[in-house]
Design a protein around this motif. Structure first.
Motif, PDB file in Angstrom:
ATOM      1  N   GLU A  35       7.652  90.703  52.942  1.00  0.00           N
ATOM      2  CA  GLU A  35       6.743  91.514  52.119  1.00  0.00           C
ATOM      3  C   GLU A  35       6.041  92.614  52.903  1.00  0.00           C
ATOM      4  N   ALA A  36       6.186  92.644  54.223  1.00  0.00           N
ATOM      5  CA  ALA A  36       5.482  93.623  55.053  1.00  0.00           C
ATOM      6  C   ALA A  36       5.842  95.063  54.713  1.00  0.00           C
ATOM      7  N   GLU A  37       6.996  95.278  54.076  1.00  0.00           N
ATOM      8  CA  GLU A  37       7.403  96.639  53.711  1.00  0.00           C
ATOM      9  C   GLU A  37       6.964  97.029  52.307  1.00  0.00           C
ATOM     10  N   GLU A  38       6.345  96.123  51.579  1.00  0.00           N
ATOM     11  CA  GLU A  38       5.919  96.398  50.200  1.00  0.00           C
ATOM     12  C   GLU A  38       4.590  97.146  50.145  1.00  0.00           C
ATOM     13  N   GLU A  39       4.335  97.708  48.994  1.00  0.00           N
ATOM     14  CA  GLU A  39       3.024  98.275  48.709  1.00  0.00           C
ATOM     15  C   GLU A  39       2.030  97.129  48.514  1.00  0.00           C
ATOM     16  N   PRO A  40       0.745  97.369  48.782  1.00  0.00           N
ATOM     17  CA  PRO A  40      -0.254  96.330  48.524  1.00  0.00           C
ATOM     18  C   PRO A  40      -0.498  96.132  47.026  1.00  0.00           C
ATOM     19  N   LEU A  41      -0.930  94.929  46.684  1.00  0.00           N
ATOM     20  CA  LEU A  41      -1.258  94.569  45.309  1.00  0.00           C
ATOM     21  C   LEU A  41      -2.615  95.164  44.934  1.00  0.00           C
ATOM     22  N   CYS A  42      -2.697  95.787  43.763  1.00  0.00           N
ATOM     23  CA  CYS A  42      -3.960  96.304  43.221  1.00  0.00           C
ATOM     24  C   CYS A  42      -4.282  95.572  41.931  1.00  0.00           C
ATOM     25  N   MET A  43      -5.533  95.545  41.571  1.00  0.00           N
ATOM     26  CA  MET A  43      -5.938  94.877  40.333  1.00  0.00           C
ATOM     27  C   MET A  43      -5.177  95.426  39.131  1.00  0.00           C
ATOM     28  N   ARG A  44      -4.889  96.720  39.118  1.00  0.00           N
ATOM     29  CA  ARG A  44      -4.192  97.318  37.974  1.00  0.00           C
ATOM     30  C   ARG A  44      -2.787  96.741  37.807  1.00  0.00           C
ATOM     31  N   ASP A  45      -2.232  96.127  38.880  1.00  0.00           N
ATOM     32  CA  ASP A  45      -0.902  95.530  38.831  1.00  0.00           C
ATOM     33  C   ASP A  45      -0.916  94.108  38.279  1.00  0.00           C
ATOM     34  N   THR A  46      -2.106  93.579  38.015  1.00  0.00           N
ATOM     35  CA  THR A  46      -2.249  92.189  37.584  1.00  0.00           C
ATOM     36  C   THR A  46      -2.739  92.125  36.137  1.00  0.00           C
ATOM     37  N   PRO A  47      -2.677  90.966  35.512  1.00  0.00           N
ATOM     38  CA  PRO A  47      -3.258  90.805  34.177  1.00  0.00           C
ATOM     39  C   PRO A  47      -4.761  90.534  34.227  1.00  0.00           C
ATOM     40  N   TRP A  48      -5.339  90.460  35.413  1.00  0.00           N
ATOM     41  CA  TRP A  48      -6.743  90.124  35.585  1.00  0.00           C
ATOM     42  C   TRP A  48      -7.627  91.365  35.470  1.00  0.00           C
ATOM     43  N   SER A  49      -8.879  91.126  35.189  1.00  0.00           N
ATOM     44  CA  SER A  49      -9.861  92.205  35.240  1.00  0.00           C
ATOM     45  C   SER A  49     -11.128  91.648  35.883  1.00  0.00           C
ATOM     46  N   TYR A  50     -11.737  92.454  36.716  1.00  0.00           N
ATOM     47  CA  TYR A  50     -12.945  92.042  37.414  1.00  0.00           C
ATOM     48  C   TYR A  50     -13.716  93.304  37.720  1.00  0.00           C
ATOM     49  N   GLY A  51     -14.956  93.307  37.339  1.00  0.00           N
ATOM     50  CA  GLY A  51     -15.799  94.473  37.618  1.00  0.00           C
ATOM     51  C   GLY A  51     -16.251  95.148  36.349  1.00  0.00           C
ATOM     52  N   GLY A  52     -16.976  96.222  36.543  1.00  0.00           N
ATOM     53  CA  GLY A  52     -17.444  96.996  35.407  1.00  0.00           C
ATOM     54  C   GLY A  52     -18.883  96.806  35.143  1.00  0.00           C
TER      55      GLY A  52
END
Length: 164
Positions: free
Chosen positions: A147-164
């Motif tokens: 996985e070292a060559e992959e892009e990092p995971l961002c919240m927008r890539d997940t079904p989760w929401s946190y913040g606001g």
């Protein structure tokens, strides 16, 4: 000026891009590992970061004592692994919440996660429900995983929401 409508505030502020990280720490044999998303670099030289840490978390309690942590950005394909850190920290058979780790520079490093960096306390700010931890980077590393060559995971890539 726009009013601070709670529903609109949440919708708009969740447009801010946040990465998904696992933060680990240890103090006197007590470990903590938690998913965090409020992490950002605020200085290049010296390298400084700020991290929002929930005040009611075990991580906050350990950080208050240890003043150091390892931060592990997750790769995009590691969303399932992230869910192991939604719950309280459990250490069994050389694993934190079922994930293999090793100790490096006195901190737990999660072996399947591609990258990590070490932070030490510069200051704390009370903040709101999250304390603001102002830190300096004291080390960086990479694990030899595919996985070292992959892009990092961002919240927008997940079904989760946190913040606001």
């Amino acid at each position: 000026m726009a009013e601070l409508d709670p529903a609109l505030r949440k919708r708009v502020l969740r447009k801010v891009l946040n990465g998904v990280y696992v933060m680990t720490s240890e103090h006197e044999g007590r470990f903590s590992a938690a998913l965090v998303t409020f992490v950002t670099q605020v200085s290049i030289e010296p390298p400084l970061f700020v991290v929002g840490v929930r005040k009611d978390s075990g991580l906050y309690e350990i950080l208050q004592r240890s003043n150091r942590a390892a931060v592990h950005p997750l790769a995009k394909s590691q969303q399932d692994l992230a869910t192991a850190f939604f719950k309280a920290t459990r250490v069994e058979d050389g694993k934190l919440n079922g994930v293999p780790f090793r100790m490096e520079a006195g901190l737990p490093v999660l072996e399947p996660l591609p990258w990590y960096f070490f932070l030490e306390t510069e200051a704390w700010q009370a903040g709101g429900d999250h304390a603001v931890w102002i830190t300096r980077v004291t080390g960086v590393g990479a694990n030899n995983v595919s996985e070292a060559e992959e892009e990092p995971l961002c919240m927008r890539d997940t079904p989760w929401s946190y913040g606001g």
